[in-house]
Motif scaffolding. Sequence first.
Motif, short mmCIF file in Angstrom:
data_model
loop_
_atom_site.label_atom_id
_atom_site.label_comp_id
_atom_site.label_asym_id
_atom_site.label_seq_id
_atom_site.Cartn_x
_atom_site.Cartn_y
_atom_site.Cartn_z
N ALA A 282 -4.31 6.76 -2.65
CA ALA A 282 -3.79 5.47 -2.19
C ALA A 282 -3.74 4.50 -3.36
CB ALA A 282 -4.68 4.90 -1.09
N THR A 283 -2.74 3.64 -3.37
CA THR A 283 -2.69 2.53 -4.31
C THR A 283 -2.48 1.24 -3.52
OG1 THR A 283 -0.29 2.63 -4.66
CG2 THR A 283 -1.66 3.98 -6.09
N ILE A 284 -3.11 0.17 -3.96
CA ILE A 284 -2.96 -1.13 -3.31
C ILE A 284 -2.65 -2.16 -4.39
CG2 ILE A 284 -4.09 -2.96 -2.00
CD1 ILE A 284 -5.72 -0.89 -0.55
N SER B 51 2.88 12.89 2.75
CA SER B 51 4.31 13.03 3.08
C SER B 51 4.65 12.38 4.42
CB SER B 51 4.69 14.51 3.12
OG SER B 51 3.92 15.20 4.10
N ARG B 52 3.65 12.15 5.27
CA ARG B 52 3.91 11.51 6.56
C ARG B 52 4.08 10.01 6.43
NH1 ARG B 52 -1.34 14.25 9.05
NH2 ARG B 52 -1.97 13.55 6.97
N MET B 53 3.73 9.47 5.26
CA MET B 53 3.89 8.03 5.01
C MET B 53 4.67 7.84 3.72
SD MET B 53 0.04 6.73 6.03
CE MET B 53 0.44 5.00 5.72
N PRO B 54 5.95 8.25 3.71
CA PRO B 54 6.73 8.20 2.46
C PRO B 54 7.07 6.79 2.03
CG PRO B 54 8.14 8.82 4.29
CD PRO B 54 6.73 8.79 4.83
N LYS B 55 7.07 5.84 2.96
CA LYS B 55 7.41 4.46 2.62
C LYS B 55 6.14 3.63 2.47
CE LYS B 55 11.84 4.47 5.08
NZ LYS B 55 12.64 3.80 6.15
N PRO B 56 6.12 2.72 1.51
CA PRO B 56 4.95 1.86 1.36
C PRO B 56 4.81 0.91 2.55
CG PRO B 56 6.71 1.11 -0.07
CD PRO B 56 7.17 2.42 0.51
N ILE B 57 3.57 0.52 2.82
CA ILE B 57 3.30 -0.55 3.78
C ILE B 57 3.30 -1.85 2.98
CG2 ILE B 57 1.68 -1.52 5.44
CD1 ILE B 57 0.58 1.29 5.89
N THR B 58 4.26 -2.71 3.24
CA THR B 58 4.37 -3.98 2.52
C THR B 58 4.37 -5.11 3.54
OG1 THR B 58 5.66 -2.94 0.75
CG2 THR B 58 5.76 -5.34 0.91
N ARG B 59 3.43 -6.03 3.38
CA ARG B 59 3.30 -7.13 4.34
C ARG B 59 3.00 -8.44 3.61
NH1 ARG B 59 5.29 -3.75 6.83
NH2 ARG B 59 4.69 -2.83 8.86
N ASP B 60 3.62 -9.51 4.08
CA ASP B 60 3.25 -10.85 3.64
C ASP B 60 1.97 -11.24 4.38
OD1 ASP B 60 5.48 -11.14 1.97
OD2 ASP B 60 6.71 -11.84 3.64
N LEU C 290 0.84 -1.19 0.00
CA LEU C 290 0.00 0.00 0.00
C LEU C 290 0.87 1.24 0.00
CD1 LEU C 290 -3.23 0.74 1.89
CD2 LEU C 290 -1.35 2.36 2.09
N THR C 291 0.59 2.17 -0.91
CA THR C 291 1.31 3.43 -0.96
C THR C 291 0.32 4.58 -0.89
OG1 THR C 291 1.25 3.63 -3.37
CG2 THR C 291 3.09 2.40 -2.41
N THR C 292 0.81 5.72 -0.44
CA THR C 292 0.00 6.94 -0.41
C THR C 292 0.90 8.14 -0.70
OG1 THR C 292 -1.33 8.40 1.00
CG2 THR C 292 0.32 7.06 2.11
N ASN C 293 0.31 9.21 -1.22
CA ASN C 293 1.09 10.41 -1.49
C ASN C 293 1.15 11.35 -0.28
OD1 ASN C 293 -1.54 11.35 -1.53
ND2 ASN C 293 -1.38 12.37 -3.50
#
Length: 251
Positions: free
Chosen positions: A239-241, A115-124, A110-113
């Motif tokens: 947001a992109t997923i 600025s407080r969440m510059p890194k994607p959330i990536t989970r298995d 999951l990514t968002t534009n």
Amino acid sequence: MTPSRRIVTALLGTVLSTGTLLAPTAAPAYAVPAPCQADYNTLQGLNSDLDSLQEELKTAAPPAKPHIAAQIKAVKAQIAKVQPRYEQCMRDNDAAAPPIQATFTGRVTLTTNDSRMPKPITRDVSIGLSYFGQNRELVNIREWPTITSDPIQAGPFNLHVTVRLDQSSGSFNRSTGRMSLNLVLTFDEDLAAPADSDSNLAITVGTDQPGGVPMDAAGNVTLAGADKFYHGHLNDKQATITVTGAVSPRP
């Protein structure tokens, strides 16, 4: 023709550009069961509204696009509420075989534009899926994993965000491998009130979206989608997923 096939025929709908299976826009070949007729009519109207708005958005002047996008989001939210009830009604009035209980194993990004969440959330993850209908053309999520972000620095606060599933519904085509899921998600901040300000996301992830890949014979599939948050600190952020992995057993 058996009652179950008549009901399944009534369920088969138009796959819009979003990849979402919605109620048919034309009259079904056989009557929708009476208990399901009201929701069928509602979805038919919402489908028409969504189709018109999406076409309007393509040619709208830039100043008009945010208003049209907001209307599209509102219609999608209405569909997300009505469609699961309609699908359940159709299942309750169908004599088809029990659903296939499958498990998706893979990775969610999951990514968002913001600025407080510059890194994607990536989970298995491992996600439980149920496939319904004579041709397994309906799918929803029965088990959702815990997806929590790394620490996020938001002003004076250091917080985590947990992604919670509120609603799901979707479609699947066994022959082509096309699949889509309509998700309503809550991004739950672990802050105490009044600093806490959760956000919501109504999004369609599917194989027809940019980055999506239809399910192959082994169950490998990629679902992708993009939309904007509403409410809370992430309101109006993009947001992109992307969900990529394998479904077993393959429906």
